[in-house]
Scaffold this motif. Sequence first.
Motif, short mmCIF file in Angstrom:
data_model
loop_
_atom_site.label_atom_id
_atom_site.label_comp_id
_atom_site.label_asym_id
_atom_site.label_seq_id
_atom_site.Cartn_x
_atom_site.Cartn_y
_atom_site.Cartn_z
N UNK A 49 -59.48 -103.73 -72.58
CA UNK A 49 -58.80 -104.98 -72.21
C UNK A 49 -57.31 -104.91 -72.47
N UNK A 50 -56.90 -104.16 -73.48
CA UNK A 50 -55.48 -104.06 -73.81
C UNK A 50 -54.74 -103.04 -72.98
N UNK A 51 -55.46 -102.10 -72.41
CA UNK A 51 -54.83 -100.97 -71.74
C UNK A 51 -54.07 -101.40 -70.49
N UNK A 52 -52.95 -100.75 -70.24
CA UNK A 52 -52.17 -100.97 -69.03
C UNK A 52 -52.12 -99.73 -68.15
N UNK A 53 -52.38 -98.54 -68.73
CA UNK A 53 -52.37 -97.30 -67.96
C UNK A 53 -53.41 -96.33 -68.52
N UNK A 54 -53.90 -95.47 -67.64
CA UNK A 54 -54.67 -94.30 -68.04
C UNK A 54 -53.84 -93.08 -67.71
N UNK A 55 -53.62 -92.22 -68.71
CA UNK A 55 -52.82 -91.01 -68.52
C UNK A 55 -53.71 -89.77 -68.57
N UNK A 56 -53.57 -88.94 -67.55
CA UNK A 56 -54.35 -87.71 -67.44
C UNK A 56 -53.37 -86.57 -67.19
N UNK A 57 -53.30 -85.61 -68.14
CA UNK A 57 -52.38 -84.48 -68.02
C UNK A 57 -53.16 -83.19 -68.26
N UNK A 58 -52.92 -82.20 -67.42
CA UNK A 58 -53.61 -80.92 -67.56
C UNK A 58 -53.32 -80.32 -68.93
N UNK A 59 -54.38 -79.92 -69.64
CA UNK A 59 -54.24 -79.31 -70.95
C UNK A 59 -54.20 -80.28 -72.10
N UNK A 60 -54.30 -81.58 -71.81
CA UNK A 60 -54.25 -82.59 -72.88
C UNK A 60 -55.42 -83.57 -72.74
N UNK A 61 -55.87 -84.15 -73.84
CA UNK A 61 -56.95 -85.14 -73.74
C UNK A 61 -56.47 -86.39 -73.00
N UNK A 107 -58.64 -91.35 -76.12
CA UNK A 107 -60.06 -91.40 -75.77
C UNK A 107 -60.77 -90.20 -76.37
N UNK A 108 -62.03 -90.37 -76.70
CA UNK A 108 -62.82 -89.30 -77.31
C UNK A 108 -63.32 -88.37 -76.21
N UNK A 109 -62.45 -87.43 -75.81
CA UNK A 109 -62.79 -86.50 -74.73
C UNK A 109 -61.98 -85.23 -74.93
N UNK A 110 -62.49 -84.10 -74.43
CA UNK A 110 -61.74 -82.84 -74.53
C UNK A 110 -60.53 -82.85 -73.60
N UNK A 111 -59.63 -81.89 -73.77
CA UNK A 111 -58.48 -81.79 -72.85
C UNK A 111 -58.95 -81.67 -71.39
N UNK A 112 -58.15 -82.24 -70.51
CA UNK A 112 -58.44 -82.22 -69.08
C UNK A 112 -57.86 -80.92 -68.50
N UNK A 113 -58.63 -80.22 -67.71
CA UNK A 113 -58.16 -78.97 -67.13
C UNK A 113 -57.37 -79.24 -65.84
N UNK A 114 -56.63 -78.22 -65.39
CA UNK A 114 -55.92 -78.33 -64.12
C UNK A 114 -56.90 -78.54 -62.97
N UNK A 115 -58.08 -77.90 -63.06
CA UNK A 115 -59.10 -78.08 -62.03
C UNK A 115 -59.62 -79.52 -62.01
N UNK A 116 -59.76 -80.12 -63.22
CA UNK A 116 -60.18 -81.52 -63.30
C UNK A 116 -59.17 -82.43 -62.62
#
Length: 297
Positions: free
Chosen positions: A29-41, A53-62
Amino acid sequence: MSDWRGALCPYLTPAVRAALEAAPAEKAARATELRLRAGRPPCLLAAEERLPLDAPPVSAEDIAAMADAMLGHSAHTRRAELREGFVTLPGGLRAGLCGRAVLREGRLDALQDIASLAVRLARAIPGAADGLMPQLRSAGRLRSALLLSPPGGGKTTLLRDAARQLSLGGAQVAVVDERSELAACLRGVPTLDVGPNTDVLDGCPKAEGMRLALRALSPAVIVTDELGHARDVLAVREAARCGVAVLASAHGDDFADAARRPMLRAVLAERAFERVIALRAPGRIAAVYDGGGKRLA
């Protein structure tokens, strides 16, 4: 899910989707953006606060897979949006894309090798414009007003709720929603509440939409987001000459900053806007100016 996650999750990889679904409702409810960067959670942003967020780093393929899904698996048909660096998703969500720029004659023609995504989360917040409404009315008539803030300052949320409140008050409202963020129309019907007396021109360029509204919709007020071109400003001046109020937004810190911008200088000099309102995130009014730049509050 009942919040913005339900609209966004179909575009995400399973790991990112699971992390979002597991996030507490209060965080979402508080969030204003979701950030997704290759190599970072992945992480959520709330104003200037990071909400991991409780998730592994996002890959370039993701990232490539999610960008492809957001582009409808057809980057070619969304080329015009890619030139602007973003793509609009159902529900008024907007995904900014960052990668390798492809230039043609010195201008951005496309983006390749997308490496990060910045998803702005649209939501209706009834009452968000309560503090703004007194500035929009004077002796029974509507004032034109320009909202200023840096990116992420809450302009779109305030415009949306102001349209709703003006419409509920009986005004005929025309929303020119070039990026499908204000009303988030689905097959022409708003999915976010912009009021019962509101007509929405969805996906229509601002200048053309404002002129169409003046010709065909008899509005008391035209609401549009982020003036970005000289032709947008010319349409605002045309509305002012027709006696129709315009509620719009632009990037800027305050009146002096806006007046230094070539695009806005003439329209401010003509006092086409009776109020210029500077915002600070998240959507708080920091200063109110009259049409000539005199600070009122």
